[in-house]
Design a protein around this motif. Sequence first.
Motif, PDB file in Angstrom:
ATOM      1  N   MET A 192       0.705  -1.263   0.093  1.00 47.30           N
ATOM      2  CA  MET A 192       0.073  -0.035  -0.070  1.00 47.30           C
ATOM      3  C   MET A 192       0.720   1.117  -0.066  1.00 47.30           C
ATOM      4  O   MET A 192       1.754   1.331   1.097  1.00 47.30           O
ATOM      5  N   ASP A 193       0.589   2.040  -0.998  1.00 46.07           N
ATOM      6  CA  ASP A 193       1.403   3.207  -1.136  1.00 46.07           C
ATOM      7  C   ASP A 193       1.122   4.194  -0.215  1.00 46.07           C
ATOM      8  O   ASP A 193       1.884   5.156   0.438  1.00 46.07           O
ATOM      9  N   MET A 204      -6.062  12.134  -3.448  1.00 46.40           N
ATOM     10  CA  MET A 204      -5.698  11.420  -4.516  1.00 46.40           C
ATOM     11  C   MET A 204      -4.633  12.440  -5.516  1.00 46.40           C
ATOM     12  O   MET A 204      -4.427  11.796  -6.592  1.00 46.40           O
ATOM     13  N   THR A 205      -4.274  13.547  -5.171  1.00 44.87           N
ATOM     14  CA  THR A 205      -3.497  14.189  -6.021  1.00 44.87           C
ATOM     15  C   THR A 205      -2.267  13.799  -6.384  1.00 44.87           C
ATOM     16  O   THR A 205      -1.462  13.817  -7.234  1.00 44.87           O
ATOM     17  N   SER A 206      -1.431  12.667  -5.533  1.00 46.81           N
ATOM     18  CA  SER A 206      -0.364  12.090  -5.579  1.00 46.81           C
ATOM     19  C   SER A 206      -0.547  11.000  -6.933  1.00 46.81           C
ATOM     20  O   SER A 206       0.585  10.622  -7.635  1.00 46.81           O
ATOM     21  N   LEU A 207      -1.631  10.750  -7.270  1.00 43.92           N
ATOM     22  CA  LEU A 207      -1.796   9.870  -8.557  1.00 43.92           C
ATOM     23  C   LEU A 207      -1.795  10.652  -9.670  1.00 43.92           C
ATOM     24  O   LEU A 207      -2.056   9.987 -10.930  1.00 43.92           O
ATOM     25  N   ASP A 208      -1.637  11.774  -9.647  1.00 43.97           N
ATOM     26  CA  ASP A 208      -1.596  12.771 -10.922  1.00 43.97           C
ATOM     27  C   ASP A 208      -2.833  12.822 -11.691  1.00 43.97           C
ATOM     28  O   ASP A 208      -2.792  12.344 -12.985  1.00 43.97           O
ATOM     29  N   ASN A 229      -2.853   2.037  -4.326  1.00 45.83           N
ATOM     30  CA  ASN A 229      -1.992   0.986  -4.608  1.00 45.83           C
ATOM     31  C   ASN A 229      -1.677   0.893  -5.794  1.00 45.83           C
ATOM     32  O   ASN A 229      -2.677   0.843  -6.808  1.00 45.83           O
ATOM     33  N   GLY A 230      -0.384   1.510  -6.035  1.00 38.01           N
ATOM     34  CA  GLY A 230      -0.114   1.851  -7.674  1.00 38.01           C
ATOM     35  C   GLY A 230      -0.889   2.797  -7.909  1.00 38.01           C
ATOM     36  O   GLY A 230      -1.085   3.919  -7.675  1.00 38.01           O
ATOM     37  N   LYS A 231      -1.593   2.647  -9.474  1.00 32.87           N
ATOM     38  CA  LYS A 231      -2.764   3.415 -10.073  1.00 32.87           C
ATOM     39  C   LYS A 231      -3.942   3.470  -9.488  1.00 32.87           C
ATOM     40  O   LYS A 231      -4.683   3.913  -9.951  1.00 32.87           O
ATOM     41  N   MET A 255     -15.464   1.096  -3.408  1.00 32.34           N
ATOM     42  CA  MET A 255     -15.264   1.825  -4.788  1.00 32.34           C
ATOM     43  C   MET A 255     -13.663   1.744  -5.250  1.00 32.34           C
ATOM     44  O   MET A 255     -12.759   1.862  -4.350  1.00 32.34           O
ATOM     45  N   LYS A 256     -13.577   1.264  -6.403  1.00 38.06           N
ATOM     46  CA  LYS A 256     -12.362   1.456  -7.092  1.00 38.06           C
ATOM     47  C   LYS A 256     -12.026   2.202  -8.267  1.00 38.06           C
ATOM     48  O   LYS A 256     -13.016   1.993  -8.892  1.00 38.06           O
ATOM     49  N   LYS A 257     -11.099   2.818  -8.555  1.00 35.65           N
ATOM     50  CA  LYS A 257     -10.905   3.445  -9.972  1.00 35.65           C
ATOM     51  C   LYS A 257      -9.377   3.550 -10.272  1.00 35.65           C
ATOM     52  O   LYS A 257      -8.515   3.970  -9.168  1.00 35.65           O
ATOM     53  N   LEU A 258      -8.993   2.954 -11.355  1.00 35.56           N
ATOM     54  CA  LEU A 258      -7.644   3.465 -11.690  1.00 35.56           C
ATOM     55  C   LEU A 258      -7.455   4.840 -12.277  1.00 35.56           C
ATOM     56  O   LEU A 258      -8.287   5.316 -12.963  1.00 35.56           O
TER      57      LEU A 258
END
Lengths: 116, 143
Positions: free
Chosen positions: B1-2, B27-31, B70-72, B133-136
């Motif tokens: 887990m990031d 969520m900003t770290s996911l760009d 977790n990753g993207k 809920m999940k989203k790439l």
Amino acid sequence: MTKILINNNLVVKLIGEIDHSNSNKYRHEIDDEIKRRPVRNLIFDFKDLDFMDSSGIGMILGRYKTIKGLDGVVMIASPKKQVEKIINVSGLHKIIPVYESVDKAINSMREVAYNG
Amino acid sequence: MDNYLKLSVKSDCINEHLSRQVIATFMTSLDPTLEEICDVKTAVSEAVTNAIVHGYENLTGTVNLTAEINGKELYIEVEDYGRGIADVERAREPLYTSQPEKERSGMGFTVMEAFMDYVDVISRPGLGTKVIMKKLIGVAHEM
């Protein structure tokens, strides 16, 4: 929220966000205006609306029923991308036309009137 | 887990805005693109509103918002300990609402499903409801 009556078209401009915390307040304010003034059609100006969730959809649908009872039309003008997305996902666009601007919404009604 | 986030808020409608702002910042770290941020904010707003309006029926309780990166992938849980949903399948149907007199649109779950990649609802009557809920994020604009 600002409200302007142009002929019998009530233009309601909503600013900021619509969610469950304020949708009831907007609902009552718009209903009061419809009762107090000679309103037939309702135009939601969403130019400065940054966010809306399904509480807003419920509020719009409620006003749609009221205006339909007055033989009028409800329209939406200038929604931003997120707001337009939820309008489409919820199917609201199938019963409420969406226009680029308030002027275009009002003009569309004139055309309907002229064409009979 | 990031990275992870745990937020507990009172079931007050002022916390719908707070929950949206917190998840948008997290969520900003996911760009993410602006559209992805709006999608996630909308889905979280729906889930938190459901917890307040239906889970607690405007009584006081706690709504837990948990998020993980977790990753993207952005993983989100919204949990309440309210009355629960007897028939989850029915609740997920478009336009279904248990409170038609209150002008609820009945589109909450439909919106969550449209704006996220995955939505699951686990509910036990009398014990509460958990929405997963999940989203790439950031995948579409890399292609």
